[in-house]
Design an enzyme around this catalytic site. Structure first.
Site, PDB file in Angstrom:
ATOM      1  N   ASP A  23       0.915  -1.165   0.072  1.00  9.34           N
ATOM      2  CA  ASP A  23       0.025   0.005  -0.062  1.00  9.34           C
ATOM      3  C   ASP A  23       0.715   1.280   0.043  1.00  9.34           C
ATOM      4  O   ASP A  23       2.152   0.879   0.435  1.00  9.34           O
ATOM      5  CB  ASP A  23      -0.722   0.070   1.199  1.00  9.34           C
ATOM      6  CG  ASP A  23      -1.579   1.369   1.392  1.00  9.34           C
ATOM      7  OD1 ASP A  23      -2.334   1.599   0.529  1.00  9.34           O
ATOM      8  OD2 ASP A  23      -1.337   1.977   2.656  1.00  9.34           O
ATOM      9  N   ASP A  49      -0.348   5.072   0.832  1.00  8.88           N
ATOM     10  CA  ASP A  49      -0.552   6.242   1.920  1.00  8.88           C
ATOM     11  C   ASP A  49      -0.351   5.519   3.481  1.00  8.88           C
ATOM     12  O   ASP A  49      -1.085   4.548   3.738  1.00  8.88           O
ATOM     13  CB  ASP A  49      -1.888   6.783   1.933  1.00  8.88           C
ATOM     14  CG  ASP A  49      -1.916   7.771   0.657  1.00  8.88           C
ATOM     15  OD1 ASP A  49      -0.832   8.454   0.648  1.00  8.88           O
ATOM     16  OD2 ASP A  49      -2.842   7.466  -0.180  1.00  8.88           O
TER      17      ASP A  49
HETATM   18  P1  TMP Z   1      -4.636   3.412   0.831  1.00  5.66           P
HETATM   19  O1  TMP Z   1      -3.702   3.935   1.717  1.00  5.66           O
HETATM   20  O2  TMP Z   1      -5.297   2.056   1.307  1.00  5.66           O
HETATM   21  O3  TMP Z   1      -4.218   3.158  -0.510  1.00  5.66           O
HETATM   22  O4  TMP Z   1      -5.954   4.621   1.227  1.00  5.66           O
HETATM   23  C1  TMP Z   1      -5.763   5.789   0.936  1.00  5.66           C
HETATM   24  C2  TMP Z   1      -5.807   6.667   1.995  1.00  5.66           C
HETATM   25  O5  TMP Z   1      -6.330   7.937   1.496  1.00  5.66           O
HETATM   26  C3  TMP Z   1      -6.860   6.266   3.096  1.00  5.66           C
HETATM   27  O6  TMP Z   1      -6.226   6.193   4.208  1.00  5.66           O
HETATM   28  C4  TMP Z   1      -7.875   7.516   3.315  1.00  5.66           C
HETATM   29  C5  TMP Z   1      -7.302   8.599   2.551  1.00  5.66           C
HETATM   30  N1  TMP Z   1      -8.127   9.550   2.055  1.00  5.66           N
HETATM   31  C6  TMP Z   1      -7.707  10.946   2.191  1.00  5.66           C
HETATM   32  O7  TMP Z   1      -6.803  11.174   2.809  1.00  5.66           O
HETATM   33  N2  TMP Z   1      -8.653  11.934   1.660  1.00  5.66           N
HETATM   34  C7  TMP Z   1      -9.602  11.515   0.861  1.00  5.66           C
HETATM   35  O8  TMP Z   1     -10.450  12.499   0.368  1.00  5.66           O
HETATM   36  C8  TMP Z   1      -9.719  10.208   0.305  1.00  5.66           C
HETATM   37  C9  TMP Z   1     -10.824   9.975  -0.660  1.00  5.66           C
HETATM   38  C10 TMP Z   1      -9.104   9.312   1.086  1.00  5.66           C
HETATM   39 MG    MG Z   2      -2.755   3.078   3.560  1.00  2.00          MG
END
Ligand code: TMP
Ligand code: MG
Length: 291
Positions: A43, A45
């Site tokens: 992943d 973020d």
């Molecule tokens: P991931 O880390 O699983 O790829 O998910 C992306 C992250 O982005 C998740 O923790 C939620 C965050 N997010 C934001 O910070 N702002 C937003 O507008 C959206 C839709 C998600």
């Molecule tokens: Mg994440």
């Protein structure tokens, strides 16, 4: 413990494992199979990037854009409202994934609609990333460079924004040829203005579907049935569901927030849980052990 002799970092105070013996056994069979049978799926973020620095939260891909000067004050307010509503739901351990799923779709859909209204220009994204507080975890150079040197494929599987994510790793000098990205990509018109997002939306709880849409990638990597998976959300556990003929998998989970409430569920689903660990020290130690 034998595993701690070989990988002393597994004794770091941030490391929790429900079954350390099993982790040791899986890692041993992966070493035996050789690093040319390994692939890494991570992943982005809050997994490859830091959760906090000096007590301040670090931005996700979306936040990098949300906080930038490309977004109007009014839109910033609205995006912040969405974050305040939906982030607590994302990390709420009292709700099931089934219950959270439609709400997460709602978050992503509403946020992307707001971003599209801002007529964001493609040629300004590099500047936005350069001026942001984006931070990869300590040890990222070793992580990316070591995988590249050993020709181990790295799939970055993110519900963030692909264009932003790529720019972060490009500016960090680690967007090597072994890196492949599955994410939400922006669709720009001929004048370079954001008009939509491409393809199927990837949100935090549909990574399994995203993986199954990309069978070609996993088909290419079918000689690598040993997987190192890294995530920070329980939704990240399905990122390897497209891997063909999987033999071994070690799942490393970063537990960044709401530690006490979520620790048991992380221990039940991740083999190695890293609690409030802002570094890639443990994944790096495992990679060094495997290569
Ligand atoms: P991931 O880390 O699983 O790829 O998910 C992306 C992250 O982005 C998740 O923790 C939620 C965050 N997010 C934001 O910070 N702002 C937003 O507008 C959206 C839709 C998600
Ligand atoms: Mg994440």
């Amino acid at each position: 413990m034998l595993s701690n002799v070989k990988i002393p970092e597994l004794s770091n105070p941030s490391v929790y494992m429900k079954n350390p013996k099993r982790v040791q056994e899986i890692l041993q069979s992966m070493v035996k199979a050789g690093s040319n049978t390994v692939q890494v799926i991570s992943d982005f973020d809050m997994t490859l990037t830091r959760f906090a620095f000096n007590g301040k939260r670090c931005p996700t891909c979306h936040n990098i854009l949300d906080n930038s000067k490309l977004i109007s004050e009014d839109c910033k307010e609205k995006l912040k409202e969405l974050l305040n509503i939906y982030y607590p739901i994302e990390i709420d351990s009292s709700r099931s994934i089934e219950e959270k799923l439609p709400l997460m779709v709602e978050w992503w859909t509403r946020a992307h609609e707001l971003l599209v209204q801002q007529e964001i220009r493609k040629d300004l994204l590099a500047m936005v990333v350069r001026e942001s507080d984006a931070m990869l975890r300590d040890g990222y150079q070793l992580f990316f460079n070591h995988l590249h040197e050993h020709s181990i494929p790295l799939l970055i599987f993110s519900a963030g924004i692909g264009d932003i994510l790529e720019e972060v790793i490009l500016q960090a000098g680690v967007f090597h040829s072994n890196v492949k990205v599955f994410s939400n990509y922006m669709d720009f018109d001929e004048s370079g203005v954001l008009r939509a997002f491409k393809g199927e939306l990837i949100h935090i709880y549909n990574k399994r579907e995203g993986a199954l849409l990309n069978t070609g990638h996993f088909q290419e990597l079918r000689t690598r049935p040993n997987v190192l998976l890294m995530g920070d959300s329980l939704g990240d556990l399905t990122m390897a569901d497209g891997v063909q003929d999987m033999e071994n998998i070690v799942k490393i989970g970063f537990l960044n927030d709401k530690v006490e409430e979520r620790k048991q569920s992380y221990l039940d689903s991740y083999d190695i849980v890293l609690v409030k660990d802002e570094t890639l020290e443990v994944p790096n130690a495992i990679l060094l052990y495997l290569t």
